[in-house]
Design a protein around this motif. Structure first.
Motif, PDB file in Angstrom:
ATOM      1  N   GLU A  99      44.176 -38.139 -18.807  1.00  0.00           N
ATOM      2  CA  GLU A  99      43.554 -38.242 -17.483  1.00  0.00           C
ATOM      3  C   GLU A  99      43.460 -39.702 -17.061  1.00  0.00           C
ATOM      4  O   GLU A  99      43.076 -40.567 -17.839  1.00  0.00           O
ATOM      5  N   GLY A 100      43.824 -39.957 -15.822  1.00  0.00           N
ATOM      6  CA  GLY A 100      43.720 -41.304 -15.277  1.00  0.00           C
ATOM      7  C   GLY A 100      44.937 -42.169 -15.526  1.00  0.00           C
ATOM      8  O   GLY A 100      45.008 -43.285 -15.016  1.00  0.00           O
ATOM      9  N   ALA A 101      45.930 -41.684 -16.306  1.00  0.00           N
ATOM     10  CA  ALA A 101      47.106 -42.489 -16.624  1.00  0.00           C
ATOM     11  C   ALA A 101      48.148 -42.337 -15.515  1.00  0.00           C
ATOM     12  O   ALA A 101      48.541 -41.227 -15.173  1.00  0.00           O
ATOM     13  N   PRO A 145      39.015 -41.330 -14.627  1.00  0.00           N
ATOM     14  CA  PRO A 145      39.324 -40.090 -13.899  1.00  0.00           C
ATOM     15  C   PRO A 145      38.557 -39.952 -12.592  1.00  0.00           C
ATOM     16  O   PRO A 145      39.091 -39.434 -11.608  1.00  0.00           O
ATOM     17  N   GLN A 146      37.305 -40.421 -12.564  1.00  0.00           N
ATOM     18  CA  GLN A 146      36.519 -40.311 -11.328  1.00  0.00           C
ATOM     19  C   GLN A 146      37.151 -41.140 -10.205  1.00  0.00           C
ATOM     20  O   GLN A 146      37.138 -40.727  -9.039  1.00  0.00           O
ATOM     21  N   VAL A 147      37.698 -42.305 -10.573  1.00  0.00           N
ATOM     22  CA  VAL A 147      38.345 -43.156  -9.569  1.00  0.00           C
ATOM     23  C   VAL A 147      39.590 -42.460  -9.026  1.00  0.00           C
ATOM     24  O   VAL A 147      39.857 -42.462  -7.815  1.00  0.00           O
ATOM     25  N   VAL A 148      40.363 -41.842  -9.921  1.00  0.00           N
ATOM     26  CA  VAL A 148      41.574 -41.134  -9.504  1.00  0.00           C
ATOM     27  C   VAL A 148      41.219 -39.987  -8.564  1.00  0.00           C
ATOM     28  O   VAL A 148      41.835 -39.820  -7.500  1.00  0.00           O
ATOM     29  N   ASP A 149      40.227 -39.181  -8.941  1.00  0.00           N
ATOM     30  CA  ASP A 149      39.870 -38.021  -8.120  1.00  0.00           C
ATOM     31  C   ASP A 149      39.348 -38.443  -6.752  1.00  0.00           C
ATOM     32  O   ASP A 149      39.655 -37.819  -5.732  1.00  0.00           O
ATOM     33  N   SER A 150      38.558 -39.522  -6.717  1.00  0.00           N
ATOM     34  CA  SER A 150      38.027 -39.987  -5.433  1.00  0.00           C
ATOM     35  C   SER A 150      39.144 -40.518  -4.541  1.00  0.00           C
ATOM     36  O   SER A 150      39.176 -40.241  -3.335  1.00  0.00           O
ATOM     37  N   ALA A 151      40.060 -41.278  -5.136  1.00  0.00           N
ATOM     38  CA  ALA A 151      41.180 -41.803  -4.351  1.00  0.00           C
ATOM     39  C   ALA A 151      42.046 -40.669  -3.825  1.00  0.00           C
ATOM     40  O   ALA A 151      42.492 -40.680  -2.672  1.00  0.00           O
ATOM     41  N   ALA A 157      42.349 -34.206 -10.777  1.00  0.00           N
ATOM     42  CA  ALA A 157      41.864 -32.941 -11.340  1.00  0.00           C
ATOM     43  C   ALA A 157      42.346 -31.766 -10.505  1.00  0.00           C
ATOM     44  O   ALA A 157      42.753 -30.731 -11.034  1.00  0.00           O
ATOM     45  N   GLN A 158      42.310 -31.932  -9.163  1.00  0.00           N
ATOM     46  CA  GLN A 158      42.786 -30.840  -8.317  1.00  0.00           C
ATOM     47  C   GLN A 158      44.294 -30.655  -8.447  1.00  0.00           C
ATOM     48  O   GLN A 158      44.806 -29.546  -8.304  1.00  0.00           O
ATOM     49  N   ALA A 164      48.560 -18.616  -6.115  1.00  0.00           N
ATOM     50  CA  ALA A 164      47.420 -18.412  -5.208  1.00  0.00           C
ATOM     51  C   ALA A 164      46.102 -18.656  -5.941  1.00  0.00           C
ATOM     52  O   ALA A 164      45.180 -19.285  -5.407  1.00  0.00           O
ATOM     53  N   VAL A 165      46.012 -18.184  -7.178  1.00  0.00           N
ATOM     54  CA  VAL A 165      44.794 -18.402  -7.970  1.00  0.00           C
ATOM     55  C   VAL A 165      44.623 -19.884  -8.284  1.00  0.00           C
ATOM     56  O   VAL A 165      43.520 -20.447  -8.172  1.00  0.00           O
ATOM     57  N   ALA A 166      45.728 -20.547  -8.685  1.00  0.00           N
ATOM     58  CA  ALA A 166      45.662 -21.973  -9.014  1.00  0.00           C
ATOM     59  C   ALA A 166      45.305 -22.803  -7.785  1.00  0.00           C
ATOM     60  O   ALA A 166      44.520 -23.763  -7.877  1.00  0.00           O
ATOM     61  N   SER A 167      45.843 -22.458  -6.616  1.00  0.00           N
ATOM     62  CA  SER A 167      45.542 -23.201  -5.389  1.00  0.00           C
ATOM     63  C   SER A 167      44.073 -23.060  -5.018  1.00  0.00           C
ATOM     64  O   SER A 167      43.440 -24.020  -4.559  1.00  0.00           O
ATOM     65  N   ALA A 168      43.538 -21.850  -5.197  1.00  0.00           N
ATOM     66  CA  ALA A 168      42.109 -21.649  -4.908  1.00  0.00           C
ATOM     67  C   ALA A 168      41.245 -22.489  -5.849  1.00  0.00           C
ATOM     68  O   ALA A 168      40.232 -23.067  -5.435  1.00  0.00           O
ATOM     69  N   ALA A 169      41.647 -22.561  -7.130  1.00  0.00           N
ATOM     70  CA  ALA A 169      40.896 -23.384  -8.082  1.00  0.00           C
ATOM     71  C   ALA A 169      40.969 -24.862  -7.696  1.00  0.00           C
ATOM     72  O   ALA A 169      39.981 -25.595  -7.789  1.00  0.00           O
ATOM     73  N   ALA A 170      42.138 -25.326  -7.248  1.00  0.00           N
ATOM     74  CA  ALA A 170      42.280 -26.716  -6.817  1.00  0.00           C
ATOM     75  C   ALA A 170      41.400 -27.001  -5.605  1.00  0.00           C
ATOM     76  O   ALA A 170      40.777 -28.064  -5.505  1.00  0.00           O
TER      77      ALA A 170
END
Length: 846
Positions: A432-434, A279-285, A485-486, A532-538
């Motif tokens: 996650e990561g799939a 998951p960390q690789v996915v989020d960084s990419a 994750a975002q 709007a709430v979900a976008s702010a969380a992302a």
């Protein structure tokens, strides 16, 4: 429940709807929102609207494959059909446990959407759906089945029917009806049918095998071959037109072992993970892609800062302008079209509305630039999720064979937001990561919304899904093909449903099946407030992953500066004026030239300001060549002055003016000397400035007062513009408030139209208003005030809309009646002249 206690079977769809509770009616109206646009007056009108062709087609198109297969099986079953008959058509003689388990849910789904009504002993497909799905020569059934024996023999001579019955081994009858019934009975009897086919020639069986799964029609000559004659004589093939025969439905079902479909699909295709990453690789990419997306949009708008491409007469960008934009962004043309359309959807660019109309940034772009990077990304992806404009169509052709251009008309596809959301929701259902295989995503979507008829030639949803996958990667919603994750936060998705494997991915060819039962509720699209709430969380999840902006560069002796990462905005803006971008990537290289330094001086900077700026923001000493370049350009900057005569040039050094006059390159400027230090020109001031700069001079423009005119890098902006509104895909799903009000109105209207009248009252004709004279209406109203009884009235409002209502009159005076309106659930006052008539209700009407 005993037979006496069991409620009577509904005789119509309206009666079936009348027996539903509010929760079931609400579910119907949510799944088919077109039924309450406008709100029907009663349940009879609701049932009528639910059976219209347009509404039924829309409902059928939103069924998943198994529910649609179930509806198609009901269309070839008896009307009404028992559940056991339907199960036989779906599961065949050797029932598949998956089909047996899934069929009740499919029937409930069809009932919920009012496509099927009646109990399990009398299932009825609404008439319009049966007409759409039943086999006919013009519209073959997706089941591949043909007409029944009764339908195929309609119009056949009685003598010929008796010949077929006799050849099939049945006793002749006295009439055609009983003969056809006997033949159909033979074909539906497995044992007798097997015995009949056991005597069939092998080549005759081959003919049946070719027709059994459809199409069921074949061609024959006037003198059929023996293998066809054997089948025709026994009714196993029946003529439908000269030279055409058909395989009767009963015969095909016997050969299929009872199956209406060759391959029932009770469960959706399995999603396959092509690769699994940490998951960390996915989020960084994904964060890297998000940063690139922001930089690309900024570069696009900076390229259009002083006015972008011209607007075509028909609207949109020309092919040449799109190519030029693609070169400027260093991306392929389809990607350039996507970035242009994304900026337009986010409200960052629009046409300026001038006579010579051009595209330019909007004032909202300046506000967007001031936001933190993660919030800027959030605004882009939120606009992308909701946009119906589809950049993937750019370059294609419309219905009139005209080329579709970026920012032009004809790019809206109302299904785009729903497809994007569904694609991302499928990704959110994986661990996650799939990263799924694109083919399995498309197969899943085709199961959820199967193609029907000639739509197979234009799989728009499939193309929308492919574009959604690629665009999500460009925007950083996904990384390496997996949802970040975002991205999950953007959908309002919960935490990952299953743990990812420990190992880093194997090769892209490896298929890792990820099973998900199709009865799991999918992620629903969010309301604007929820989004709007979900976008702010992302944005909060993305912010720590984006590179921190730098406040320094590295100056080099070759007149370049290297920015090892993103720069803070004031530094980036100033450096963009003082130097030209030479290359981009992980580090951006800027090059200082005489033209770029002069640009900074034209913007009001002094040489000392530039020296101070570079010294403050460079981690390396200011190279001597760069300092010399700045001083040299500054020394010559403004030595010549250009103003408006048509234009003039003045200079304290008359030798410089003589040099200009002697230069052949100045011939086109139309210069002549007015005084030792002043030259007049035929060219305008802007043309004169460009001409002198091309000759190697560094003139400065001056105002009418003789002051140096500072040309700040102020960008061209459109007037305030709103982002384009998405084109809705049909009526919106009603919210709880509208749904409650609609249900209350429908129930009250139904009460008014179905409440029993007292003996002697005007007969209730469905859809007609009660009619009484003015005197009788007034007398009945006054009597009801004294007795407290409820009345049924017809009422026409000021707009001319007629309705039926149940009221309890409270007061009658001055030509008005004040009453408690059961329809609106409130006290209202009605003008008596707008009441068409009145009737008393029976005492047990409640």
């Amino acid at each position: 429940m005993s037979t006496e206690d069991r409620p009577p079977a509904p005789r119509s769809l309206a009666e079936a709807l009348r027996a539903r509770g509010d929760a079931a009616l609400g579910a119907l109206l949510r799944s088919r929102p077109d039924l309450i646009t406008p709100v029907p007056t009663d349940l009879t009108q609701l049932a009528t609207r639910a059976g219209t062709r347009a509404s039924v087609v829309r409902a059928l198109e939103r069924l998943d494959r198994f529910a649609l297969q179930t509806a198609e099986a009901l269309a070839v079953a008896a009307d009404p059909a028992a559940y056991g008959e339907l199960l036989g058509l779906m599961a065949g003689d050797d029932p598949d446990p998956a089909v047996v388990a899934a069929l009740p849910h499919a029937v409930d789904q069809l009932r919920e959407q009012a496509l099927v009504w009646g109990g399990d002993d009398r299932l009825r497909l609404v008439r319009t759906a049966r007409e759409l799905l039943a086999p006919s020569p013009q519209h073959p059934s997706p089941t591949g089945l043909g007409p029944t024996v009764q339908e195929a023999t309609a119009g056949m001579s009685p003598g010929r029917i008796q010949e077929i019955v006799t050849a099939a081994g049945l006793a002749s009858t006295h009439d055609s009806v009983s003969a056809v019934t006997a033949l159909a009975g033979l074909f539906t009897d497995r044992t007798r049918m097997a015995a009949l086919l056991a005597d069939a020639p092998a080549d005759s069986l081959d003919v049946l095998e070719r027709l059994v799964w459809g199409p069921p029609y074949g061609q024959v000559t006037p003198d059929p071959a023996p293998r066809l004659r054997w089948l025709l004589d026994r009714g196993l093939l029946l003529p439908t037109a000269p030279g055409t025969v058909v395989l009767p439905r009963e015969v095909a079902l016997h050969l299929r072992r009872g199956l209406a479909h060759r391959a029932p699909e009770p469960v959706p295709p399995v999603l396959e993970a092509a690769a699994v990453h940490r998951p960390q690789v996915v989020d960084s990419a994904a964060a890297g892609q998000a940063y690139t997306a922001l930089a690309t949009v900024e570069e696009l708008l900076k390229d259009w800062d002083e006015g972008g491409p011209a607007v075509l007469r028909a609207g949109g960008l020309s092919v040449r302008d799109l190519k030029r934009t693609a070169v400027a962004l260093d991306v392929p043309e389809p990607a350039a079209a996507f970035w242009v359309e994304l900026a337009y959807a986010a409200g960052l660019i629009a046409s300026d509305g001038e006579a010579d109309e051009r595209y330019a940034a909007t004032p909202a772009y300046d506000e967007w630039l001031e936001q933190p990077p993660a919030e800027r990304w959030s605004r882009l992806v939120t606009a992308w999720l909701a946009a119906t404009r589809t950049a993937g169509l750019v370059g294609g052709r419309d219905a009139k064979d005209r080329t579709l251009s970026a920012l032009g008309p004809g790019l809206d596809r109302s299904a785009a937001p729903e497809v994007r959301h569904r694609v991302l929701a499928l990704l959110a259902g994986l661990p996650e990561g799939a990263a799924p295989a694109a083919g399995s995503v498309l197969a899943r979507l085709r199961w959820e919304r199967p193609l029907r008829g000639d739509r197979r030639e234009d799989d728009l949803r499939g193309r929308l899904a492919e574009w959604a996958l690629s665009e999500a990667e460009l925007l950083g919603v996904t990384g390496r093909g997996a949802l970040s994750a975002q991205g999950r936060a953007l959908l309002g998705a919960p935490a990952t449903p299953a743990p990812a494997p420990e190992a880093e991915p194997s090769g892209p060819g490896d298929k890792l099946p990820v099973h998900h039962h199709h009865r799991t509720a999918p992620l629903a699209p969010l309301s604007p407030a929820e989004q709007a709430v979900a976008s702010a969380a992302a944005a909060r999840l993305l912010a720590p992953l984006l590179p921190e902006p730098l406040d320094h560069v590295l100056l080099q002796a070759d007149l370049t500066a290297v920015a090892p990462g993103p720069l803070r905005r004031p530094l980036a803006d100033m450096l963009g004026v003082l130097a030209d971008v030479e290359s981009k990537g992980g580090a951006t290289v800027y090059r200082f030239t005489p033209g770029s330094v002069r640009r900074a001086l034209d913007a009001g900077q002094a040489a000392s300001d530039l020296h101070t700026f570079l010294a403050a923001h460079s981690r390396t000493p200011v190279p001597q060549p760069l300092a010399y370049l700045i001083d040299d350009v500054a020394r010559r900057h403004g030595h010549l002055r250009v103003g408006a005569a048509s234009a003039y040039v003045r200079c304290d050094d008359d030798a410089v003016l003589s040099e200009i006059l002697a230069d052949k390159r100045a011939a086109g400027l139309g210069l002549r000397r007015l005084a030792p230090t002043v030259l007049a020109a035929q060219a305008d001031p802007a043309g004169l400035l460009e001409g002198l700069r091309a000759m190697g001079f560094a003139p400065a423009a001056e105002s009418a007062e003789g002051d140096v005119l500072i040309t700040r890098a102020l960008a061209h902006r459109t007037p305030p513009r709103t982002a384009p509104e998405p084109v809705p895909d049909g009526p919106p799903v009603p919210d709880d408030t509208l749904l409650a009000a609609a249900l209350r109105a429908i129930r009250a209207g139904d009460l008014a139209s179905t409440a029993p009248r007292k003996p002697g009252a005007a007969p209730a004709v469905q859809g007609e208003l009660p009619r009484t004279g003015a005197a009788e209406t007034l007398a009945t109203m006054q009597a009801a005030v004294l007795t407290g009884e409820a009345l049924w009235i017809g009422y026409v409002n000021a707009e001319g809309a007629a309705s039926q209502r149940v009221i309890a009159p409270v007061r009658v005076e001055g030509g008005f009646v004040t009453a408690y309106d059961h329809t609106a659930d409130e006290v209202r006052t009605y003008p008596l002249h707008r009441i068409t008539g009145v009737a008393e209700l029976a005492d047990d009407a409640g």
